[in-house]
Design a protein around this motif. Structure first.
Motif, PDB file in Angstrom:
ATOM      1  N   SER A  39     -32.095  54.340 -17.072  1.00 20.50           N
ATOM      2  CA  SER A  39     -31.261  52.983 -16.807  1.00 20.50           C
ATOM      3  C   SER A  39     -30.992  53.019 -15.427  1.00 20.50           C
ATOM      4  CB  SER A  39     -30.096  53.122 -17.563  1.00 20.50           C
ATOM      5  OG  SER A  39     -29.179  52.038 -17.337  1.00 20.50           O
ATOM      6  N   LEU A  40     -31.253  52.305 -14.597  1.00 21.05           N
ATOM      7  CA  LEU A  40     -30.912  52.188 -13.235  1.00 21.05           C
ATOM      8  C   LEU A  40     -29.881  51.545 -12.903  1.00 21.05           C
ATOM      9  CD1 LEU A  40     -34.590  51.455 -11.692  1.00 21.05           C
ATOM     10  CD2 LEU A  40     -33.375  53.534 -11.406  1.00 21.05           C
ATOM     11  N   GLN A  41     -28.977  52.146 -11.976  1.00 21.45           N
ATOM     12  CA  GLN A  41     -27.777  51.557 -11.507  1.00 21.45           C
ATOM     13  C   GLN A  41     -27.560  51.743 -10.114  1.00 21.45           C
ATOM     14  OE1 GLN A  41     -25.952  53.936 -14.748  1.00 21.45           O
ATOM     15  NE2 GLN A  41     -24.292  54.246 -13.116  1.00 21.45           N
ATOM     16  N   ALA A  42     -26.960  50.571  -9.588  1.00 21.40           N
ATOM     17  CA  ALA A  42     -26.762  50.793  -8.281  1.00 21.40           C
ATOM     18  C   ALA A  42     -25.636  51.589  -7.720  1.00 21.40           C
ATOM     19  CB  ALA A  42     -26.088  49.204  -7.662  1.00 21.40           C
ATOM     20  N   ASP A  43     -24.564  51.779  -8.570  1.00 16.18           N
ATOM     21  CA  ASP A  43     -23.399  52.822  -8.191  1.00 16.18           C
ATOM     22  C   ASP A  43     -23.489  53.669  -9.632  1.00 16.18           C
ATOM     23  OD1 ASP A  43     -21.912  51.119 -10.089  1.00 16.18           O
ATOM     24  OD2 ASP A  43     -21.524  49.927  -8.435  1.00 16.18           O
ATOM     25  N   HIS A  52     -34.111  51.466  -5.894  1.00 14.88           N
ATOM     26  CA  HIS A  52     -33.762  50.829  -6.954  1.00 14.88           C
ATOM     27  C   HIS A  52     -32.575  51.337  -7.627  1.00 14.88           C
ATOM     28  CE1 HIS A  52     -37.927  49.560  -6.811  1.00 14.88           C
ATOM     29  NE2 HIS A  52     -38.557  50.558  -6.656  1.00 14.88           N
ATOM     30  N   GLY A  53     -31.816  52.207  -7.001  1.00 11.79           N
ATOM     31  CA  GLY A  53     -30.698  52.789  -7.793  1.00 11.79           C
ATOM     32  C   GLY A  53     -30.964  54.071  -8.422  1.00 11.79           C
ATOM     33  N   TYR A  54     -29.635  54.486  -8.840  1.00 15.37           N
ATOM     34  CA  TYR A  54     -29.645  55.865  -9.305  1.00 15.37           C
ATOM     35  C   TYR A  54     -29.795  55.721 -10.967  1.00 15.37           C
ATOM     36  CZ  TYR A  54     -27.177  57.265  -5.256  1.00 15.37           C
ATOM     37  OH  TYR A  54     -26.747  57.491  -3.912  1.00 15.37           O
ATOM     38  N   SER A  55     -30.482  56.943 -11.580  1.00 16.26           N
ATOM     39  CA  SER A  55     -30.356  56.919 -13.006  1.00 16.26           C
ATOM     40  C   SER A  55     -30.540  58.326 -13.021  1.00 16.26           C
ATOM     41  CB  SER A  55     -31.721  56.247 -13.350  1.00 16.26           C
ATOM     42  OG  SER A  55     -33.073  57.048 -13.422  1.00 16.26           O
TER      43      SER A  55
END
Lengths: 626, 273
Positions: A475-479, B61-64
């Motif tokens: 699950s990608l999240q910006a922060d 794309h951000g953290y995971s």
């Protein structure tokens, strides 16, 4: 009017006018105070006087001051009439005796008056010197002449290794008026013979004569750039002492210095200082009391005594390979835990180096390279035992990992330093226990390469047991905001809690209402029951069987209905039989007889209604009790 | 001429849906392709290249948790143990309780010469809490309590319907209350404690061993060192220095460039405690 009466009236009038005039002419209450003398010897009597003008009922209590003993108190009252204005003054005189030297301050306090007003005193200072020492004759501040420099020859410490940095024989420089210097600074290193990088404890003392109001906005600094000095971030020690019969205030720092190169270097410190030139103008200024004292400040750099430091280079001869620059006198010890591990599991080495010296250069004890062990960087922690930070204990925590099994000796550990007293290098071997290692040996053990400190971690040679990469993105999240920082996390819980509170509140309100309703219902039921019992009795008297059984059955239904929370008409014999078979057996004849009499319209005949009544009342009583 | 607005609307809606679908498709495809490329580089032993690709993926794309975990693996294999530990810590933060992440974290800590598990058991539990599960447990407790309260109040009515005596119904619901109230209080207390424990600002020592100083100034006395990869808690900030302590309670001032925050952005001045 008789002449006597006229005289009395005129006298009373005059008196009244006089009183009114005096009262109207009275000024506001004021407080004056003074101390005499402002400087005294130990054991001398000093008077402190407080005068309240135009105020009555003043109750003055002198605050207790440690070092000042109250010897007596007296009160004087004076009335004065000038040009028709009357003024009164009540003076309270306290006699105090100083019991020790120092500068004492009688703090400000409030003087309550009878009319509810309050006067405020000002703090007063008394300087006390040792008995026999001459005190200032008039107590006024001396005229400012500026600081007196420390003579270079003064207080030169011995070039040996003085164990004590204290300086018992201080001789202050003398000013042109023959009095000792107002402000001077003295530095005392532990030794003036040192090695490059050696940390030398240094005592810095700053003296201010008590009759000088001085102000320091900066700390003493090293003159020149030949030495490095520890921070003077700690507060200085402060005390008072007497030098050449003059009381002084002293600030003391204990720090340490080191020289980065060899040679003979001058050692001197300076401190930026302000001090009052004089305070005469304060008292002659007519507006002085209005605007407050305006001391004239002078400014200058106060230099310390100057010394020469002889800095020697460390000898090359006999320098151990693992010498890291530690100079002083040290002790080293070490331990390893656990002593039984599997291959690949860390053994932790804990070293301790204590003593006196430059702990900045104390590094973790060196380990001899051993392919059986892989060593890592040690973490360290130092605890200083003195202000100069030259005495203390530095601990090291280091992990080493066995690469093979068996009873393995740990790598040889040693700590080397230069002993500045014996003027030679010393290497301390540190014994470590044997470690029992079980499990399979690592096939290709990498030795840890030497690093700046001791060793650095080897590159990834044994990462084979890492879990493999994940093939999904997740699950990608910006922060990185965690759930508990999201509003919904607390809103959901808050909502559930609120629901619970509302539910509990609703239940409580409903129960309160229910109680009220139950009370009303009970009263109504009791009344109905009484009416039915009366109807039964009337029917017995009249031998009216239908009326009796009608009332009796209704009464029984009423009580059973109350018990089961059902309307009376819902209570039937089958229901009673279903819920309470024993009761059904008792009540069965009553219900059957009632049906028979009511539906057939028969009269008492051969029925003994009195006996039935007794039977029904017993049943009702039992139900009531239940 | 009559304009058919419905046709225009249908056309617009169709275009919008197509555009959105294209965007979503593009977003869904690109990271997967990049992930494959990064994983392939890792499998081929090009760990630096793999780490670079994982970093680009995160930046884009951000953290995971899986991305941080894979980046940690690549950095560990490349020998950058500080970076590896930082990314494992980030992965653990995003997926607390993931045994795979914890395993690699411990292995790499051991490899860096650090205590594999410096925390006590209760700290390990606190660090492993899954907040969604925790939320479900607490809300369940509250709902059960609500049912118990309503059930106790409605015992008489329930008695009429079920045939069971009102007293026994009340006993059941009171029992439920006595079970749920302490449970709720316990879980609530643990939740608040855990939030407090996890809401710390943490950092990982990067590069060379970090120097601990007595005061937050470059000239201040050195009081010790912290090895690379060590996890520290940031307690205070002064200019470019942080007051930190590690699990063994070793503490001191460390210059900010020697630390990287576990949670990106938390070293900003406004966030430091």
């Amino acid at each position: 009017m008789r002449p006597l009466s006229r005289f009395l009236v005129a006298g009373l009038g005059l008196g009244l006018l006089l009183v009114l005039g005096v009262v109207s002419a009275q000024a506001a209450a004021t407080l004056t105070q003074h101390i005499d003398p402002p400087e005294a010897n130990v054991g001398d009597e000093v008077t402190v006087t407080f005068s309240v003008q135009n105020g009555s009922g003043a109750n003055i209590r002198l605050p207790n001051v440690d070092g000042l003993q109250l010897a007596g108190t007296s009160t004087q009252t004076n009335f004065t009439i000038i040009n028709g204005s009357m003024s009164s003054a009540v003076s309270q005189v306290f006699t105090i005796v100083p019991t020790r030297t120092g500068t004492f301050t009688i703090p400000a306090f409030d003087v309550p008056l009878q009319d509810g007003g309050v006067l405020h005193s000002q703090p007063m200072t008394l300087k006390v010197v040792a008995g026999g020492a001459p005190s200032s004759p008039n107590g006024s501040a001396p005229s400012g002449l500026g600081p007196v420099m420390m003579p270079p020859a003064m207080a030169n410490p011995s070039n040996g290794n003085a164990a004590d940095l204290s300086n018992p024989n201080i001789t202050p420089p003398v000013e042109s008026d023959g009095r000792p210097a107002r402000v001077f600074m003295l530095i005392t290193p532990k030794t003036t013979d040192a090695y490059v990088g050696e940390t030398v404890p240094l005592r810095i003392e700053f003296f201010i004569r008590m009759d000088v109001i001085a102000q320091q906005d900066s700390l003493p600094t090293m003159k020149g750039s030949d030495f490095l000095m520890n921070d003077l971030s700690v507060r200085p020690g402060e005390d008072d002492l007497t030098l050449m019969n003059e009381p002084y205030h002293r600030e003391t720092w204990i720090t340490a210095l080191s020289a980065p190169r060899n040679g003979d270097f001058p050692l001197q410190m300076v401190r930026d200082t302000y001090w009052t030139k004089g305070s005469n103008g304060v008292f002659t200024d007519p507006l002085g009391n209005f605007f407050g004292p305006r001391p004239q400040l002078a400014h200058g750099n106060i230099p310390s005594n100057q010394l020469t430091m002889h800095v020697h280079a460390l000898p090359d001869e006999g320098r151990p390979a693992d010498f890291t620059g530690a100079i002083g006198q040290f002790k080293a010890s070490g331990n390893a835990t656990p002593t039984a591990v599997n291959v690949g599991d860390p053994v932790y080495l804990d070293f301790s180096v204590s003593g006196e010296g430059n702990f900045d250069h104390v590094r973790s004890p060196a380990l001899t390279p051993d392919p059986a062990w892989k060593s890592y960087v040690a973490s360290s922690k130092v605890e200083y035992a003195d202000e100069s930070r030259t005495q203390g204990n530095k601990t090291f925590h280091q992990a080493i990992i066995p690469q093979k099994n068996g009873n393995l000796p740990l790598p040889n550990a040693s700590f080397s330093y230069f002993d500045s007293t014996q003027k030679k290098y010393v290497t301390i071997p540190i014994p470590l226990p044997l470690v029992t290692v079980s499990g399979t040996s690592v096939p290709t053990a990498a030795t840890a390469p030497a690093g700046a400190d001791n060793s650095t971690p080897a590159t990834a040679s044994s990462t084979t047991d890492l879990n493999p990469n994940r093939l999904e993105l997740g699950s990608l999240q910006a922060d990185f905001v965690p759930a508990y920082r999201q509003p919904w996390f607390w809103l959901v819980q808050g909502g559930a809690l609120l629901l619970l509170v509302i539910g509990a509140l609703g239940v409580w309100i409903s129960s309160r209402r229910g109680q009220d309703r139950t009370g009303t219902e009970r009263a109504l039921r009791q009344r109905t029951l009484r009416e039915l019992e009366e109807a039964m009795s009337d029917a017995v008297n009249r031998q009216d069987a239908p009326a009796f059984f009608f009332a009796a059955r209704q009464a029984v239904q009423l009580q059973w209905g109350a018990r089961w929370n059902l309307p009376p008409e819902a209570v039937t014999l089958p229901l009673i039989a279903a819920r309470d078979p024993q009761a059904a057996e008792t009540l069965g004849p009553l219900f059957a007889q009632a049906d028979e009499v009511i539906y057939s319209g028969l009269n008492a005949g051969n029925l003994n209604l009195a006996e039935w009544e007794l039977h029904v009342r017993e049943e009702l009583l039992q139900l009531q009790a239940a | 001429m009559r304009i058919d607005f419905m046709n225009y609307f249908r056309l617009f809606a169709l275009s919008l849906i197509t555009l959105l679908a294209t965007q979503v498709g593009a977003r869904a495809e690109t990271p997967d392709a990049d992930l494959d490329a990064a994983n392939r580089a890792y499998q081929d032993g090009h760990y630096d290249e793999s780490a670079k690709l994982f970093r680009q993926l995160i930046e884009t794309h951000g953290y995971s948790a899986p991305l941080c975990f894979n980046l940690g693996n690549a950095e560990a294999k490349a020998g950058h143990l500080g970076q590896a530990l930082l990314n494992y810590e980030r992965a653990r933060y995003l997926a607390p309780g993931d045994s795979g992440i914890n395993h690699n974290l411990q292995v790499t800590r051991k490899q860096a010469g650090l205590d594999p598990n410096p925390y006590r058991w209760w700290q390990v539990v606190m660090r492993s809490i899954n907040w969604t599960v925790w939320l479900a447990v607490i809300v369940t407790c509250l709902v059960l309590l609500l049912i118990a309260v309503i059930g106790t109040a409605s015992a008489q009515a329930l008695s009429g319907k079920t045939g069971a005596s009102a007293a026994s119904i009340r006993r059941f619901f009171k029992g439920l209350s006595f079970f749920c109230v302490p449970l709720f209080l316990f879980f609530g207390f643990v939740e608040l404690s855990t939030v407090g424990f996890n809401d710390r600002i943490e950092g990982v020592v990067m590069g060379k061993p970090a120097t601990l100083r007595l005061s937050p100034f470059d000239s201040a006395e050195k009081t010790g060192t912290l090895p690379e990869g060590e996890l520290v808690t940031v307690e205070q900030r002064h200019d470019n220095y942080f007051w930190v302590d590690d699990a063994s309670k070793q503490s001191g001032w460390v210059v900010d460039k020697e630390l990287e925050p576990v949670v990106p952005g938390t070293f900003e001045p406004s966030d430091a405690k």
